[in-house]
Design a protein around this motif. Sequence first.
Motif, short mmCIF file in Angstrom:
data_model
loop_
_atom_site.label_atom_id
_atom_site.label_comp_id
_atom_site.label_asym_id
_atom_site.label_seq_id
_atom_site.Cartn_x
_atom_site.Cartn_y
_atom_site.Cartn_z
N LEU A 1 1.04 -6.59 2.07
CA LEU A 1 2.03 -5.52 2.05
C LEU A 1 3.42 -6.10 2.28
N ALA A 2 4.30 -5.89 1.31
CA ALA A 2 5.69 -6.32 1.47
C ALA A 2 6.42 -5.41 2.45
N LEU A 3 6.09 -4.12 2.41
CA LEU A 3 6.64 -3.16 3.37
C LEU A 3 5.47 -2.40 3.96
N GLU A 4 5.25 -2.57 5.25
CA GLU A 4 4.09 -1.99 5.91
C GLU A 4 4.47 -0.73 6.68
N PRO A 5 3.63 0.31 6.61
CA PRO A 5 3.90 1.52 7.40
C PRO A 5 3.92 1.22 8.89
N VAL A 6 4.73 1.99 9.61
CA VAL A 6 4.87 1.82 11.06
C VAL A 6 4.59 3.16 11.72
N ASN A 7 3.59 3.22 12.56
CA ASN A 7 3.25 4.47 13.24
C ASN A 7 4.43 4.99 14.04
N GLY A 8 4.71 6.28 13.87
CA GLY A 8 5.78 6.91 14.62
C GLY A 8 7.17 6.72 14.05
N HIS A 9 7.30 5.93 12.99
CA HIS A 9 8.62 5.69 12.39
C HIS A 9 9.08 6.94 11.66
N PRO A 10 10.36 7.28 11.74
CA PRO A 10 10.84 8.52 11.09
C PRO A 10 10.81 8.48 9.57
N TYR A 11 10.71 7.29 8.95
CA TYR A 11 10.78 7.22 7.49
C TYR A 11 9.64 6.43 6.85
N ILE A 12 9.01 5.50 7.56
CA ILE A 12 7.95 4.70 6.94
C ILE A 12 6.64 4.80 7.74
N ALA A 13 6.44 5.89 8.45
CA ALA A 13 5.16 6.15 9.09
C ALA A 13 4.10 6.44 8.03
N PRO A 14 2.81 6.29 8.34
CA PRO A 14 1.76 6.52 7.34
C PRO A 14 1.79 7.88 6.68
N GLU A 15 2.31 8.90 7.38
CA GLU A 15 2.34 10.24 6.80
C GLU A 15 3.58 10.48 5.94
N MET A 16 4.48 9.51 5.86
CA MET A 16 5.70 9.67 5.07
C MET A 16 5.49 9.14 3.65
N ILE A 17 6.39 9.52 2.75
CA ILE A 17 6.31 9.12 1.35
C ILE A 17 7.15 7.86 1.11
N ILE A 18 6.52 6.85 0.52
CA ILE A 18 7.19 5.62 0.09
C ILE A 18 6.85 5.45 -1.37
N GLN A 19 7.76 5.83 -2.27
CA GLN A 19 7.46 5.88 -3.69
C GLN A 19 8.42 5.04 -4.52
N ARG A 20 7.91 4.53 -5.65
CA ARG A 20 8.68 3.84 -6.69
C ARG A 20 9.57 2.73 -6.13
N PRO A 21 8.99 1.73 -5.44
CA PRO A 21 9.80 0.65 -4.86
C PRO A 21 10.37 -0.27 -5.94
N LYS A 22 11.60 -0.72 -5.70
CA LYS A 22 12.28 -1.67 -6.59
C LYS A 22 12.91 -2.76 -5.73
N VAL A 23 12.95 -3.98 -6.25
CA VAL A 23 13.47 -5.13 -5.51
C VAL A 23 14.49 -5.87 -6.35
N VAL A 24 15.56 -6.33 -5.71
CA VAL A 24 16.60 -7.12 -6.38
C VAL A 24 17.12 -8.14 -5.38
N TYR A 25 17.58 -9.28 -5.88
CA TYR A 25 18.17 -10.29 -5.02
C TYR A 25 19.68 -10.07 -4.91
N SER A 26 20.20 -10.12 -3.70
CA SER A 26 21.63 -9.96 -3.46
C SER A 26 22.26 -11.32 -3.20
N GLU A 27 23.09 -11.79 -4.13
CA GLU A 27 23.78 -13.07 -3.96
C GLU A 27 24.69 -13.02 -2.73
N SER A 28 25.31 -11.87 -2.49
CA SER A 28 26.28 -11.76 -1.40
C SER A 28 25.64 -11.91 -0.04
#
Length: 487
Positions: free
Chosen positions: A86-113
């Motif tokens: 898992l590149a991004l793992e759910p965290v119990n109790g987290h307000p945005y990435i807890a298991p009961e929250m929605i994590i949809q359509r992930p996209k990744v890009v490299y930031s030179e800055s």
Amino acid sequence: MFGLKACLSGGLLLLGAAVTEAKYIVPGARWRDTDGNLVNAHAGSVVLDNGKFWWFGEYKVQGQEEGGGVSVYSSPDLATWTYHGLALEPVNGHPYIAPEMIIQRPKVVYSESTGQYHMWWHADNSSYGLLLQGFATADTIEGPYSFVDATAPLGNWSQDFGMFTDYKDGRTYALYSNGDRREGRDVYLTSYNKEVTGLDEVVYRFDKFDLEAPTILQTDKSYYALMSHKTGYRPNNVVAFRADRLSGPWSQPWIVAPLNTRTFNSQSGFTLRIKGNRKTTYLYLGDQWDSNSLWESRYIWLPITIDDAKKTLEVEWHDVYDLDVKSGKWQPIQGREYLAIDAKTSGNAFKQEANFASRGTIVTGIEGNDSTVTFSGIQGTGKPQWVSFYYQNTDDMGFGDQPGGSPDRIGGSWQLRRIASVVVNGNAENVETLYQRDTHKGIILSTPLQLTLEKGSRNTITVGGLFNGFHYKGADIDRIVVYPPEN
């Protein structure tokens, strides 16, 4: 440069000598990783980094619709995938990435800055009441990614999320629909800042088409935006727009696949432009959702044909094709057809006139083990081979034991699929399961299975029906196509 490195999200993929030839790509098949497990990376994106492809997607847990996190796989050829966890793992109790929250359509890009990899996604709760964009960072492309924030883009709602990097200037853009409410049926194209840490301005707004699942594909002369209609997990006819500039004006939309195939039972999600040393190839990366078991939803990756002079784009169906990512060339694999009109039926299964079918005949009435169709004289190699089953599933017509009847009727429902049994050489102890999605009246589509046939031409393949929650019926069978082994 704006987010540009060796990897470009949704843009140009430059291939080095380290990349090997691809094996077969089989849309709609059970794709397995190098450990033999089902690839679990739905509604994702693919980027190229240091000569290797990286695929990020939603990790679907069996029995749980959302909250599985973001998985990551790598491949040298877009066909052989290695799981990295898992590149991004759910965290119990987290307000945005807890298991009961929605994590949809992930996209990744490299930031030179920043010198980091940035992941963005649609962040929400189970009732879709937040409509935010999540942001996480990592020092390496495979992660793990650390949550940074979840925000409303420029104060707007954000639902289905896409990302695009322009290969000419390296600038990165977000694409997002802004909700299902009447006043929120637009899709926004918005530029990121130099660091790709936040959005700075709306470049274009696709007004009132009521679309989602957006992605942009770039050629040397044009930009093409692909989007899906809002029908939940039911597939529909994906449309495309064209423009000379991202700021528009954009064309009227048109349907990208044969009408009523519902884009080969898939939803848009991402596109790739692969510039090899001999050819530039464009790929449509769609999802074939299965709302009955989201964790096993399939992937529909298909070549795209673009004619900039005519300003057209079309997604092509091929059961099996071979893509060489170094040269950029691809070719469909040729198989041998066996028609249902020549097959043997049993029980209540029978051959019926169908002017849209092969030689005007299709086999229907396939139910359980008592009413089947058997293809004989099939040439095998003794090695695993892909076999495509061409079928018609008319559950959109409705039938007596389906609650609500047809989706084409008022108050109707969608059955989504039939399930068939497949037996090779009469070996009833080894039954394969074939999922046959709804097609429509007169529309024949295919679904693949990998089978091992004995060497020689004395093989048989028998198709029956399995229980899918409503009945034991298999779909109507038009033909099967047997393909040569990969090696």
